[in-house]
Design a protein around this motif. Structure first.
Motif, short mmCIF file in Angstrom:
data_model
loop_
_atom_site.label_atom_id
_atom_site.label_comp_id
_atom_site.label_asym_id
_atom_site.label_seq_id
_atom_site.Cartn_x
_atom_site.Cartn_y
_atom_site.Cartn_z
N GLU A 1 -1.36 -8.18 -0.50
CA GLU A 1 -1.96 -6.90 -0.87
C GLU A 1 -2.84 -6.36 0.26
OE1 GLU A 1 -4.18 -4.91 -4.75
OE2 GLU A 1 -3.58 -7.03 -4.77
N ARG A 2 -3.55 -7.24 0.93
CA ARG A 2 -4.39 -6.80 2.05
C ARG A 2 -3.54 -6.28 3.20
NH1 ARG A 2 -8.11 -11.62 3.67
NH2 ARG A 2 -8.76 -10.10 5.26
N PHE B 1 -0.54 -4.79 3.03
CA PHE B 1 0.01 -3.47 2.73
C PHE B 1 -1.08 -2.40 2.61
CE2 PHE B 1 3.69 -6.04 1.11
CZ PHE B 1 4.59 -5.60 2.08
N ALA B 2 -2.34 -2.82 2.44
CA ALA B 2 -3.44 -1.86 2.41
C ALA B 2 -3.87 -1.42 3.81
CB ALA B 2 -4.62 -2.46 1.66
N LEU B 3 -3.34 -2.07 4.85
CA LEU B 3 -3.66 -1.66 6.22
C LEU B 3 -3.17 -0.23 6.46
CD1 LEU B 3 -2.60 -4.88 8.19
CD2 LEU B 3 -4.95 -4.05 7.86
N GLU C 1 -1.14 2.84 7.85
CA GLU C 1 0.25 2.87 8.27
C GLU C 1 0.38 2.80 9.78
OE1 GLU C 1 4.09 5.58 7.08
OE2 GLU C 1 2.75 4.72 5.57
N LYS D 1 0.39 -0.95 10.59
CA LYS D 1 1.64 -1.61 10.21
C LYS D 1 2.79 -1.17 11.12
CE LYS D 1 1.03 -0.23 5.93
NZ LYS D 1 1.16 0.02 4.47
N SER E 1 9.40 0.71 5.73
CA SER E 1 9.02 1.46 4.54
C SER E 1 10.15 2.42 4.18
CB SER E 1 7.73 2.25 4.81
OG SER E 1 7.35 2.98 3.66
N HIS F 1 6.02 -4.56 -1.51
CA HIS F 1 5.11 -3.64 -2.20
C HIS F 1 5.92 -2.47 -2.71
CE1 HIS F 1 2.01 -0.17 -1.71
NE2 HIS F 1 2.03 -0.59 -2.97
N PRO G 1 1.24 0.02 -8.66
CA PRO G 1 2.00 -0.69 -7.64
C PRO G 1 2.47 -2.05 -8.13
CG PRO G 1 -0.34 -0.74 -7.12
CD PRO G 1 -0.18 0.19 -8.28
N TYR H 1 3.73 -5.84 -6.66
CA TYR H 1 3.82 -6.74 -5.51
C TYR H 1 4.65 -7.96 -5.89
CZ TYR H 1 -0.05 -3.99 -3.66
OH TYR H 1 -0.85 -2.95 -3.21
#
Length: 342
Positions: A90-91, A93-95, A97, A100, A115, A204, A299, A301
């Motif tokens: 989760e951490r 995918f919270a970065l 974009e 990433k 994505s 995600h 969401p 996961y």
């Protein structure tokens, strides 16, 4: 009697007939279909494995032949470790974009972040998700830095190693049933080799906006079979959507939902093992549906470990029903059909 089978590359390449037949089936699986609760997804206890291996092998084989999906408990991965891997997922995918995007998918190697890049032949539309693939030999330059996400690499590699151990236990049971040596698939999935291509995939699925809740043209993941030998799927409580449809019910498209249970690993047979077993073990269709009105819309996961034989392993069943093919060539065919240029 135990038979032997080589896992060294032969240098020969089979025709595309087998893969094309699979893709043809997949293109016919895009309809909504119906849901049935009559099908059982069996739960199999792996505890005390060394002393119960024969009984466990019988249970796994029966479940795999029947539905191609089953859940395992008593697998030895502590629940705290599963939750730690999910927290790190989760951490990641919270970065932002932009962060990433520094670690983009390398399609030929099945590593990195993407994505909405996966377009299933069944639907022709992008899956409503993002994912990050970890394949040990090919991760140079693809790990977030400790400044971006402290401890990510160590946490995920340790978890990947635990998944490998469980997968090899299960595969050793199938090896025995197929007449191979118990460690046959462990050698074919050797993580010490540069040809290793088993993958840990962090997933995600995006929250469903209100304006899309009744839009059936989008899927979190369209109907598909997996490319690998065996998939281990970890799900979070309350974040459902996974549905299964055995091949024998393809025409009716009757789907069964698999309720998430964080203490169980949901497993399924993949295309590689179906071919390796001369079709005795079915690789069956599954999908992740969009939530319906009244269901959880947030969401979703999940974490999947794909036990994919090393690139130089030769896939050839005990009865040689299909031409031998290198696992690397086989995987390339399937990945190319599922991802847009990336």
């Amino acid at each position: 009697m135990t038979t032997t089978a080589t896992t060294a590359t032969t240098g020969t390449t089979a025709t595309d007939t087998y893969a094309l037949a699979e893709l043809d089936k997949e293109t016919r699986m895009g309809a909504l279909g119906s849901e049935t609760g009559a099908r059982e997804i069996r739960r199999i206890d792996l505890s005390n494995f060394a002393h119960r291996q024969d009984a466990i092998a019988d249970e796994l084989w029966d479940a795999a032949v029947d539905v191609g999906f089953f859940q395992v408990v008593g697998h030895g991965i502590d629940l705290a470790e599963v939750r730690k891997a999910f927290a790190m997922t989760e951490r990641f995918f919270a970065l932002p974009e932009s962060v990433k995007a520094q670690y983009p998918l390398r399609k030929a190697l099945n590593v990195g972040w993407e994505s909405r890049a996966q377009v299933r032949p069944s639907t022709g539309t992008p899956d409503q998700k993002e994912s990050y693939q970890i394949t040990r030999p090919h991760m140079e330059g693809l790990w977030p830095t400790d400044e971006e996400l402290a401890g990510f690499q160590a946490t995920m590699l340790a978890f990947e190693g635990q998944c490998w151990q469980v997968a090899m236990q299960v595969l050793s049971c199938f090896a025995r049933k197929l007449g191979f040596a118990p460690d046959f698939f462990a050698h074919a999935h050797d993580p010490s080799k540069a040809s290793y291509q088993s993958t840990l995939r962090l997933l995600h699925y995006f929250a469903t906006p209100p304006e899309q809740q009744a839009h059936l043209g989008l899927w979190r993941a369209g109907a598909h079979t997996d490319f690998d030998c065996l998939t281990l799927l970890f799900q979070r409580q309350g974040q459902g959507g996974l549905q299964v449809c055995p091949g024998k019910e393809m025409d009716s498209q009757a789907w069964t939902s698999v309720t998430p249970d964080e203490e169980a690993i949901t497993c399924n047979i993949g295309d590689m093992l179906m071919r390796w077993s001369d079709d005795q073990l079915p690789s069956n269709f599954h999908r992740v549906k969009n939530p319906l009105p009244g269901e959880y819309m947030g969401p979703r996961y999940s974490i999947a470990f794909f036990a994919q034989a090393n690139r130089d392993a030769t896939i050839e069943g005990p009865g040689r029903k299909y031409p031998a093919i290198a696992a690397g060539d086989y995987l390339n065919q399937r990945v190319a059909a599922n991802f847009k240029a990336y």
